[in-house]
Design a protein around this motif. Structure first.
Motif, PDB file in Angstrom:
ATOM      1  N   GLN A 187       0.821  -1.217   0.000  1.00  0.00           N
ATOM      2  CA  GLN A 187       0.000   0.000   0.000  1.00  0.00           C
ATOM      3  C   GLN A 187       0.856   1.268   0.000  1.00  0.00           C
ATOM      4  O   GLN A 187       0.493   2.269  -0.622  1.00  0.00           O
ATOM      5  CB  GLN A 187      -0.897   0.030   1.255  1.00  0.00           C
ATOM      6  N   PRO A 304     -19.827  -1.986  12.296  1.00  0.00           N
ATOM      7  CA  PRO A 304     -20.436  -3.294  12.034  1.00  0.00           C
ATOM      8  C   PRO A 304     -19.576  -4.437  12.548  1.00  0.00           C
ATOM      9  O   PRO A 304     -18.347  -4.333  12.564  1.00  0.00           O
ATOM     10  CB  PRO A 304     -20.565  -3.348  10.506  1.00  0.00           C
ATOM     11  N   LEU A 372      -9.911   3.036   3.527  1.00  0.00           N
ATOM     12  CA  LEU A 372     -10.748   3.610   2.469  1.00  0.00           C
ATOM     13  C   LEU A 372     -11.789   4.558   3.025  1.00  0.00           C
ATOM     14  O   LEU A 372     -12.255   5.458   2.319  1.00  0.00           O
ATOM     15  CB  LEU A 372     -11.425   2.494   1.668  1.00  0.00           C
TER      16      LEU A 372
END
Ligand code: GDG
Length: 483
Positions: A187, A304, A372
């Protein structure tokens, strides 16, 4: 044109006509549609008996090839070595690493078995792109089965510093397995540097930085290339989603609930790497030290559930429930709840609209490959009245999003001060920071990320013939520039 074969632990559930999944899934699926090809991986099913069978589904030029896992394989490969050993180690949480030799054997066994399932489906000129830490031995297994195709690997999570990687007992086997790929993508530059450092100092290999930006690596008798490929989003698509949801039910409800108060917004899978406890405490510190924030700002944390069958995830859930209860108990008024902590998943469009409706995006992982959410938060903003991103220096995204307020997630006072600064930031400064970051996001969207990686991978054959210009010295140091 060669077909593209994507291999990932889970195959994104993409169906034409249904709402798009995340940018990664869409970006990769777009590439598959252009070149034609296949997406291969675990279906998500866990079988208690029988022999898993591959299921093939055609969607235009793309074939989805999925297969279930036996319970023991799921426990050892996925729950065990991938998520109880590699995930914490690669996120610098050596204290949470649980290692069981049988799990590692299971991890290698499942990689070999998956590779063997793929082999009969391959054609000679297919280009294979493998994703993430679950599949580190995949190329080695394909090579053992005689596959000669180009094989690339992208690591979505950080690559840890050598001293942390050494905490994983089979670290050498893992790095050796990585060297069976033709191209390794990380990354960020720090991740690539950490990998090169291991190659030179722990594996007696050599690295050389090339004029085209790639790093040539020689180790374990292999020659391969590596580079940094920061993953992006589709910022204009997120912006459209956010704008479309501006007057939607979710935003209306939030505004009615908050009666004009400012909103700090966070969205993360409930994972200990995301720094949620520290984040809650910094919000508390804001309320402690900045009395004007009291009853004037609410913090919405959407988290979540994920990997809920692992102890470390049950633990972080309990800690968060306790922290949010404690902080709300201290500060709540009859008409004001300081922290809205929601342990549930929302639709992508709703999240984008909520990002746009909030004043601060609060993204403070302790470690993150990219993150993100930080990129989606910026993308979703109203250009005329953008919110401010508060971002951990330990998210890969901090390498690019320099218009954010960059914080150290362990510095609770520092984060509280950054929140106060963000909440009070004048419009002109918010606009300038937003423009800067949005420019960056458009320049490196998810198509650019994918195309750069694919271009480098497809050119590999030509590169392999080039001689290594730098050699390792007797002291284990690579001569030549370290990236
Ligand atoms: C790994 C690496 C790297 C979250 N909650 C909901 C929801 N999300 C979406 C977000 C975002 C994605 O999930 C999460 O991506 P992140 O990058 O933030 O984090 P990881 O899941 O840990 O991803 C990470 C990434 O891979 C890509 O390379 O950036 O560093 O750890 O898109 O919006 N989406 C929906 N409902 C939710 O409640 N629909």
């Amino acid at each position: 044109m060669s077909r593209l074969i994507i291999v990932s632990n889970r195959v994104a559930p993409i169906s034409e006509g249904l709402p798009a999944a995340g940018g990664l899934a869409v970006g990769v699926y777009d590439a598959l549609k252009e070149t034609g090809g296949m997406w291969f991986g675990w279906s998500g099913d866990i079988l208690t008996s029988g022999q898993p069978q591959i299921k093939l589904e055609e969607h235009g030029p793309v074939t989805f090839a999925t297969i279930g896992l036996l319970r023991r394989d799921y426990d050892q490969y996925y729950r065990g070595f991938s998520n109880a050993t590699l995930w914490p180690a690669f996120h610098y949480r050596a204290d949470l690493v649980q290692y069981d030799r049988h799990d590692f054997e299971g991890y290698c066994r499942v990689n070999t078995w998956l590779a063997q399932q793929l082999v009969p489906l391959l054609r000679d000129d297919d280009v294979i792109w493998v994703h993430d830490y679950h599949l580190i031995p995949f190329a080695q297994a394909l090579r053992a089965a005689g596959v000669k195709n180009r094989i690339g690997f992208f690591l979505h999570i950080p690559f840890p510093a050598s001293q942390v990687l050494l905490a994983v007992p089979p670290h050498r086997e893992l790095v050796q397995a990585l060297c069976s790929f033709d191209l390794l993508g990380f990354q960020t530059k720090p991740d690539l540097r950490a990998f090169c450092d291991y190659i030179v100092n722990e594996a007696s290999g050599a690295v050389a930085h090339q004029p085209d930006g790639l790093t040539r690596i020689e180790a374990f008798g292999q020659t391969l290339f590596a580079g940094d490929y920061p993953i992006g989003v589709y910022p204009d698509e997120v912006a459209e989603l956010a704008k479309a949801g501006e007057r939607g039910k979710a935003v209306r409800t939030l505004k009615e609930t908050l009666h004009g108060r400012k909103v700090i917004m966070s969205v993360d899978r409930l994972d200990y790497s995301k720094g949620l406890v520290e984040r809650f405490r910094a919000f508390e510190r804001l309320l402690d030290h900045h009395s004007t924030a009291r009853n004037n700002v609410s913090f919405v944390q959407i988290a979540p559930p994920t990997r809920a069958d692992l102890h470390a995830y049950q633990d972080i859930r309990l800690r968060l429930e306790s922290e949010s209860g404690r902080i709300n108990g201290r500060f709540a008024e009859l008409d004001w709840t300081p922290i809205l902590y929601i342990h549930r998943q929302y639709e992508r469009a709703v999240l984008a609209a909520l990002f746009r409706a909030s004043h601060v995006g609060y993204v403070t992982p302790l470690r993150d490959g990219m993150n993100l959410v930080a990129k989606e938060y910026v993308s979703a903003q109203d250009p005329e009245n953008p919110g401010v991103l508060v971002l951990s220096r330990f998210a890969g995204a901090a390498q690019e999003l320099t218009g954010a307020l960059i914080v150290n997630p362990l510095d609770i006072d520092g984060m509280a001060d950054a929140l106060a600064t963000a909440l009070a930031m004048p419009l002109a400064e918010r606009e300038a920071r937003y423009r800067d970051m949005m420019g960056q996001l458009r320049e490196n969207n998810v198509s650019v990320w994918r195309d750069r990686f694919m271009r480098d991978l497809t050119q590999m054959v030509a590169r392999r013939g080039v001689a290594l210009p730098f050699a390792k010295t007797a002291h284990g140091e690579a001569q030549g520039q370290q990236g």
